[in-house]
Design a protein around this motif. Sequence first.
Motif, PDB file in Angstrom:
ATOM      1  N   ASP A   5      -0.659   6.644   7.142  1.00 39.36           N
ATOM      2  CA  ASP A   5      -0.662   6.843   5.695  1.00 39.36           C
ATOM      3  C   ASP A   5       0.330   7.910   5.245  1.00 39.36           C
ATOM      4  OD1 ASP A   5      -1.901   9.099   6.597  1.00 39.36           O
ATOM      5  OD2 ASP A   5      -3.671   8.913   5.317  1.00 39.36           O
ATOM      6  N   LEU A  20     -12.320   4.651   0.768  1.00 41.04           N
ATOM      7  CA  LEU A  20     -11.907   5.006  -0.578  1.00 41.04           C
ATOM      8  C   LEU A  20     -11.542   6.480  -0.577  1.00 41.04           C
ATOM      9  CD1 LEU A  20     -11.662   3.576  -3.258  1.00 41.04           C
ATOM     10  CD2 LEU A  20     -13.913   4.404  -3.844  1.00 41.04           C
ATOM     11  N   SER A  21     -10.282   6.780  -0.694  1.00 44.29           N
ATOM     12  CA  SER A  21      -9.842   8.164  -0.687  1.00 44.29           C
ATOM     13  C   SER A  21      -9.865   8.716  -2.113  1.00 44.29           C
ATOM     14  CB  SER A  21      -8.438   8.278  -0.101  1.00 44.29           C
ATOM     15  OG  SER A  21      -7.513   7.676  -0.977  1.00 44.29           O
ATOM     16  N   ARG A  23      -7.337   9.670  -3.855  1.00 42.69           N
ATOM     17  CA  ARG A  23      -6.266   9.073  -4.651  1.00 42.69           C
ATOM     18  C   ARG A  23      -6.682   7.707  -5.179  1.00 42.69           C
ATOM     19  NH1 ARG A  23      -1.376   9.222  -0.756  1.00 42.69           N
ATOM     20  NH2 ARG A  23      -3.082   8.702   0.628  1.00 42.69           N
ATOM     21  N   ASP A  24      -7.373   6.921  -4.359  1.00 41.74           N
ATOM     22  CA  ASP A  24      -7.819   5.596  -4.786  1.00 41.74           C
ATOM     23  C   ASP A  24      -8.846   5.702  -5.905  1.00 41.74           C
ATOM     24  OD1 ASP A  24      -6.151   4.439  -2.936  1.00 41.74           O
ATOM     25  OD2 ASP A  24      -7.729   4.255  -1.404  1.00 41.74           O
ATOM     26  N   SER A  25      -9.806   6.615  -5.747  1.00 45.97           N
ATOM     27  CA  SER A  25     -10.830   6.757  -6.783  1.00 45.97           C
ATOM     28  C   SER A  25     -10.215   7.316  -8.071  1.00 45.97           C
ATOM     29  CB  SER A  25     -11.963   7.656  -6.294  1.00 45.97           C
ATOM     30  OG  SER A  25     -11.477   8.967  -6.045  1.00 45.97           O
ATOM     31  N   GLN A  27      -7.142   6.740  -9.014  1.00 41.15           N
ATOM     32  CA  GLN A  27      -6.395   5.629  -9.604  1.00 41.15           C
ATOM     33  C   GLN A  27      -7.344   4.656 -10.295  1.00 41.15           C
ATOM     34  OE1 GLN A  27      -3.989   3.510  -6.808  1.00 41.15           O
ATOM     35  NE2 GLN A  27      -2.935   2.350  -8.387  1.00 41.15           N
TER      36      GLN A  27
END
Length: 97
Positions: A5, A20-21, A23-25, A27
């Motif tokens: 990554d 779910l990192s 950054r994903d949450s 976004q």
Amino acid sequence: MIDDDGWEDKKTTVASEPTLSFRDSDQIAKSKELERLQSGLVAKQRRCNNTSTAGGDVAKRDLFIPIFTLVAVVGFAGLYGYEMFRLYSIGELYLPW
């Protein structure tokens, strides 16, 4: 197969379930916020369209400029005519023909 990554803190495999990192949450939260704002904007535009077609004071506001222009033109023409008549009556009106 190992997927990097770019943060060099952990290695994940492509076949493993994605986690779910932050950054994903973040976004996902931003996309939900964007959808909410877009739906609010669409609703506001619909309300404005409904009120502008049914509103009576919009016509009054739209007639201000033509009425003001008409009064100004008539006023200036009247003043020009009065001045021509005044000069003609005292014999000082000069016409080039």
